[in-house]
Design a protein around this motif. Structure first.
Motif, PDB file in Angstrom:
ATOM      1  N   ARG A 136       0.827  -1.209   0.000  1.00 10.57           N
ATOM      2  CA  ARG A 136       0.000   0.000   0.000  1.00 10.57           C
ATOM      3  C   ARG A 136       0.858   1.254   0.000  1.00 10.57           C
ATOM      4  N   GLN A 180      -1.192  -6.561  -3.141  1.00 10.89           N
ATOM      5  CA  GLN A 180      -1.679  -5.248  -2.739  1.00 10.89           C
ATOM      6  C   GLN A 180      -1.411  -4.205  -3.815  1.00 10.89           C
ATOM      7  N   LYS A 183      -3.973  -4.796  -6.501  1.00  9.82           N
ATOM      8  CA  LYS A 183      -5.297  -4.408  -6.020  1.00  9.82           C
ATOM      9  C   LYS A 183      -5.473  -2.898  -6.085  1.00  9.82           C
ATOM     10  N   MET A 184      -4.464  -2.160  -5.648  1.00  9.90           N
ATOM     11  CA  MET A 184      -4.586  -0.709  -5.630  1.00  9.90           C
ATOM     12  C   MET A 184      -4.466  -0.100  -7.020  1.00  9.90           C
ATOM     13  N   ASP A 186      -5.699  -1.584  -9.622  1.00 11.13           N
ATOM     14  CA  ASP A 186      -7.052  -1.818 -10.154  1.00 11.13           C
ATOM     15  C   ASP A 186      -8.037  -0.796  -9.604  1.00 11.13           C
ATOM     16  N   GLU A 187      -7.967  -0.552  -8.302  1.00 13.46           N
ATOM     17  CA  GLU A 187      -8.906   0.381  -7.669  1.00 13.46           C
ATOM     18  C   GLU A 187      -8.704   1.816  -8.143  1.00 13.46           C
ATOM     19  N   SER A 188      -7.482   2.151  -8.520  1.00  8.47           N
ATOM     20  CA  SER A 188      -7.188   3.521  -8.958  1.00  8.47           C
ATOM     21  C   SER A 188      -7.572   3.771 -10.407  1.00  8.47           C
ATOM     22  N   LYS A 189      -7.975   2.706 -11.090  1.00  9.61           N
ATOM     23  CA  LYS A 189      -8.370   2.792 -12.513  1.00  9.61           C
ATOM     24  C   LYS A 189      -7.198   3.110 -13.435  1.00  9.61           C
TER      25      LYS A 189
END
Length: 339
Positions: A136, A180, A183-184, A186-189
């Motif tokens: 993260r 992680q 994942k981040m 992906d979440e941030s586009k």
């Protein structure tokens, strides 16, 4: 008769002193004494232990599980405290089984046993960092870099092409840090593509060869970023890039020949490269804090989470202590986080 009685009392007194001293003995067992991470940790551990008035005996397993088990079995006695950096986390159960009969306090660090294993023994702790937290914090560096620096998409394909340099295949930090990051992302586009994600076993030489192979395979213009699970591999990546005229430092004017490289651990070579603008950033736990907590738990007699939390100033949860991360980068100044 009186003389004999005095001698017996003297013997018992000396025995009590020796028992107290034995309970304050600390042994530290390392998976590999040549590791950059271990070298830094060991320096902090020795310094802090001396401040606490104790010396630590050190053992280097040289990456051998059998050697580490032999060192532990042949060295410890009743009430000794053990600080252990496991060669293989699966060994923790066997070590705990052996230590129970001696009443040893055990502090595992850096390589984490499973929760199930830790629960088997009320005098065993884990002190270290959260693997997903490292990912993260690393992503936060990457996100800041993408916001501040233009032209990262080197081939203008609208995708961030990433080489991931992973640690050992079964290591929890490898899995946690890599998952992680993804994942981040992906979440941030952020549109990204993984060029490769090989296992380079935490080693600079393996990372050097890995990056060399990827450059040969896809071309340097099709690599936009390198993310390493630790600093040794990040340094290996920079060392290879230097051989082809990339990441040579701030004195070189061709800024197009720069690939951002991110690591974890804060080893001296990595911070040196960051200061020279050869490497981009790293995240690391406070080595002094890590060593302090390991020694303080070893010398304490409490097993209560709340009591240890008050003494350590770090939260203890189910005999786990997490040391927070600090961010360090060449493109931005970060304030050290307070605990």
């Amino acid at each position: 008769m009186r003389r004999i009685f005095q001698l017996v009392l003297s013997f018992l007194f000396l025995f009590q002193i020796q028992s107290v001293i034995a309970s304050d003995d600390i042994y530290s067992f390392y998976y590999n004494g040549d590791s950059d991470f271990i070298l830094r940790f060991n320096a902090s551990l020795k310094a802090y232990a001396r401040n606490r008035g104790t010396e630590i005996e050190f053992f280097d397993a040289k990456n051998s599980s059998s050697m580490q088990l032999n060192q532990i079995y042949s060295s410890i006695s009743s009430k000794d405290s053990l600080i252990i950096n496991l060669v293989d986390p699966k060994m923790a159960s066997e070590i705990i089984y052996h230590a129970k009969s001696y009443g040893n306090r055990i502090v595992f660090f850096n390589r984490r046993p499973s929760d199930e294993v830790l629960k088997k023994y009320g005098s065993a702790w884990y002190v270290g960092t959260n693997s997903s937290a490292a990912g993260r914090y690393q992503f936060e560096l990457i996100h800041d870099y993408l916001n501040e620096i233009k032209g990262v998409d080197r081939n203008k394909d609208g995708v961030l092409n990433i080489v991931i340099l992973q640690g050992e295949i079964d290591h929890t930090d490898t899995k946690g840090r890599t998952e992680q990051i993804k994942k981040m992302l992906d979440e941030s586009k952020i549109k990204y593509s993984i060029v490769s994600e090989n296992y380079d076993n935490w080693e600079a030489s393996a990372a050097f060869e890995d990056v060399k192979a990827q450059v040969s395979k896809v071309g340097i213009k099709n690599i936009d970023m390198i993310i390493a699970n630790n600093d040794s591999m990040a340094v290996g990546a920079v060392d290879y890039l230097n051989t082809i005229g990339y990441n040579l430092g701030r004195e070189y004017k061709d800024k197009s020949k720069y690939i951002p490289v991110f690591g974890v651990d804060g080893i001296p070579k990595a911070t040196e490269y960051i200061n020279q603008d050869k490497m981009t950033g790293t995240v690391f736990a406070d080595f002094t804090a890590l060593a302090k907590v390991c020694v303080d738990i070893s010398l304490d007699d409490s097993t209560d989470d709340a009591e240890l939390t008050r003494k350590l100033w770090y939260k203890v949860t189910d005999r786990n202590v997490s040391i927070p991360f600090v961010k360090y980068a060449s493109f931005k100044k970060y304030a050290k986080r307070s605990r």
